[in-house]
Design a protein around this motif. Sequence first.
Motif, mmCIF file in Angstrom:
data_model
loop_
_atom_site.group_PDB
_atom_site.id
_atom_site.type_symbol
_atom_site.label_atom_id
_atom_site.label_comp_id
_atom_site.label_asym_id
_atom_site.label_seq_id
_atom_site.Cartn_x
_atom_site.Cartn_y
_atom_site.Cartn_z
ATOM 1 N N VAL A 3 0.849 -1.182 0.000
ATOM 2 C CA VAL A 3 0.000 0.000 0.000
ATOM 3 C C VAL A 3 0.885 1.232 0.000
ATOM 4 C CG1 VAL A 3 -1.725 1.333 1.269
ATOM 5 C CG2 VAL A 3 -1.890 -1.167 1.191
ATOM 6 N N ARG A 4 0.589 2.154 -0.902
ATOM 7 C CA ARG A 4 1.317 3.409 -0.979
ATOM 8 C C ARG A 4 0.393 4.532 -0.554
ATOM 9 N NH1 ARG A 4 4.892 5.833 -6.042
ATOM 10 N NH2 ARG A 4 6.745 6.193 -4.778
ATOM 11 N N ALA A 5 0.939 5.518 0.136
ATOM 12 C CA ALA A 5 0.146 6.653 0.597
ATOM 13 C C ALA A 5 0.684 7.931 -0.016
ATOM 14 C CB ALA A 5 0.185 6.754 2.116
ATOM 15 N N ALA A 21 -6.242 12.581 9.435
ATOM 16 C CA ALA A 21 -6.463 12.065 8.085
ATOM 17 C C ALA A 21 -6.369 10.553 8.047
ATOM 18 C CB ALA A 21 -5.458 12.699 7.122
ATOM 19 N N LEU A 22 -5.422 9.981 8.787
ATOM 20 C CA LEU A 22 -5.260 8.524 8.791
ATOM 21 C C LEU A 22 -6.395 7.842 9.540
ATOM 22 C CD1 LEU A 22 -1.400 8.429 9.351
ATOM 23 C CD2 LEU A 22 -2.616 7.785 7.262
ATOM 24 N N ASP A 28 -8.059 2.589 13.345
ATOM 25 C CA ASP A 28 -8.914 2.475 14.530
ATOM 26 C C ASP A 28 -8.305 3.283 15.682
ATOM 27 O OD1 ASP A 28 -10.429 1.757 16.710
ATOM 28 O OD2 ASP A 28 -10.251 -0.399 16.398
ATOM 29 N N PRO A 29 -8.998 4.313 16.177
ATOM 30 C CA PRO A 29 -8.437 5.118 17.271
ATOM 31 C C PRO A 29 -8.103 4.304 18.512
ATOM 32 C CG PRO A 29 -10.320 6.241 16.283
ATOM 33 C CD PRO A 29 -10.293 4.855 15.706
ATOM 34 N N ALA A 30 -8.850 3.233 18.777
ATOM 35 C CA ALA A 30 -8.584 2.421 19.964
ATOM 36 C C ALA A 30 -7.221 1.747 19.868
ATOM 37 C CB ALA A 30 -9.683 1.371 20.144
ATOM 38 N N VAL A 31 -6.866 1.275 18.677
ATOM 39 C CA VAL A 31 -5.552 0.656 18.478
ATOM 40 C C VAL A 31 -4.451 1.710 18.625
ATOM 41 C CG1 VAL A 31 -4.083 -0.588 16.852
ATOM 42 C CG2 VAL A 31 -6.523 -1.116 16.985
ATOM 43 N N LEU A 142 -0.922 0.083 10.901
ATOM 44 C CA LEU A 142 -2.230 -0.567 10.922
ATOM 45 C C LEU A 142 -2.858 -0.609 9.535
ATOM 46 C CD1 LEU A 142 -4.442 -1.766 12.784
ATOM 47 C CD2 LEU A 142 -5.321 0.552 13.054
ATOM 48 N N LEU A 143 -2.659 0.445 8.746
ATOM 49 C CA LEU A 143 -3.228 0.515 7.404
ATOM 50 C C LEU A 143 -2.375 -0.205 6.363
ATOM 51 C CD1 LEU A 143 -4.375 4.248 7.510
ATOM 52 C CD2 LEU A 143 -5.861 2.232 7.578
#
Length: 425
Positions: A3-5, A21-22, A28-31, A142-143
């Motif tokens: 995956v490229r951002a 933005a992410l 996931d904010p919890a992670v 994570l992403l």
Amino acid sequence: MAVRAWVDASAGVAGDMLLGALVDAGADPAVLQRAVDAVVPGAVRLRVEEVVRGGLRAVKAHVDVLVDDPPHRTWRDVRALLEGAGEGLSPGAGERALAVFGRLADAEGRVHGVPAQDVHFHEVGALDAVADVVGTAAALDLLGVDDLVVSAVATGAGRVRAAHGALPVPGPAVLAMTVGWDVVAGVRPGEEGELATPTGVALVTALASASGPLPALRVVATGTGAGTRDVPGRANVVRVVLGTPTAPSAAAGREGDRDLEDALLLEATVDDLDPRVWPEVVADLLSRGALDAWLVPVLGKKGRPAHVLTVLADPGHAEALSWAVMTGTSTLGVRRSAVRRDVLDRAWSPVAVPGRPGTGRSGGEVRVKVGHRGGVVVQAMPEFTDVVALAERTGEPVATALVRARAAAVDAGLVAGAPWPPARG
């Protein structure tokens, strides 16, 4: 799949904007909270909300500080916190966070004329910046983001007040970190104010591999992060676009059906450094984002024993790593040469290793680093630090724990020639 951002910093960039933005793109904010708690437990709380900036919906990331009078920290202090983080901070996120703060320390050290490890971060070393950096690093991990490209960064113009008084915009630390990167002054002619913070610029220049426009991608997610102010006539946001490459990047070549990555070799021959310093030099370079670093003993001029230090670096990290070599060793210069890397796709796959029979001691989980290509495993090796931890839990020799971890990897289908990803029953 890689995956490229692409980070659109054409309206400026700050740590909370990139983090928002992410989150908007799916992190996931919890992670992310667990990752931050692993570094500064109980000190901050991440909170997100949807807002409007310049008519655009965006996610605003807030960092609520839960302690009174948080200390100003040096790079040495921050590094110790990151390296001592628990399981909530993944290895990939930890390496990225170290690279960001290392870049920031280098810039601040150059500006103020002090060693990087002694830099006091002041505003950017506060808990909110630690949360922004660690949260962003964890979100990228994570992403599944392997590579970043950043647009030209809008830095702003005019003057701003900081811990040392009024400073011109872009500030000295921001300016030091933009060497080799594309920048613009602002969005509108004559507009004054800070658009890019030191934390934001450290994030994009430490983690991105190149400056440029939106690359060719099959888009899988997008996100918009909000700044604090809602500026009339301008959307105060950072955007991210995530996707899989649909064509070779401008910074890559081709061999058959594979992309080849451009990299730089940084080299210095040193004959007058106390050899006890070398392990720390190599460890420091790796913590700052070097792809690899190693020493080779040689016989130098006048028959002197010497070492050749070699650092493999992404082009975007070369400036900071070259400076780290010159400040961390006694060399007066660093040689640079372009190389091209053919690398396997990589992934982590945890496996469960049982306890030793008859001892009553439990086993544990060991991560296996998998190198794969074209849907087939090429290499699979247990992470050695996890094996050492397993041996400590079970009371067995490390060599025995390594054999059992390899057997567990085989049982999980992580062997050369097996399909990737493995089928899960």
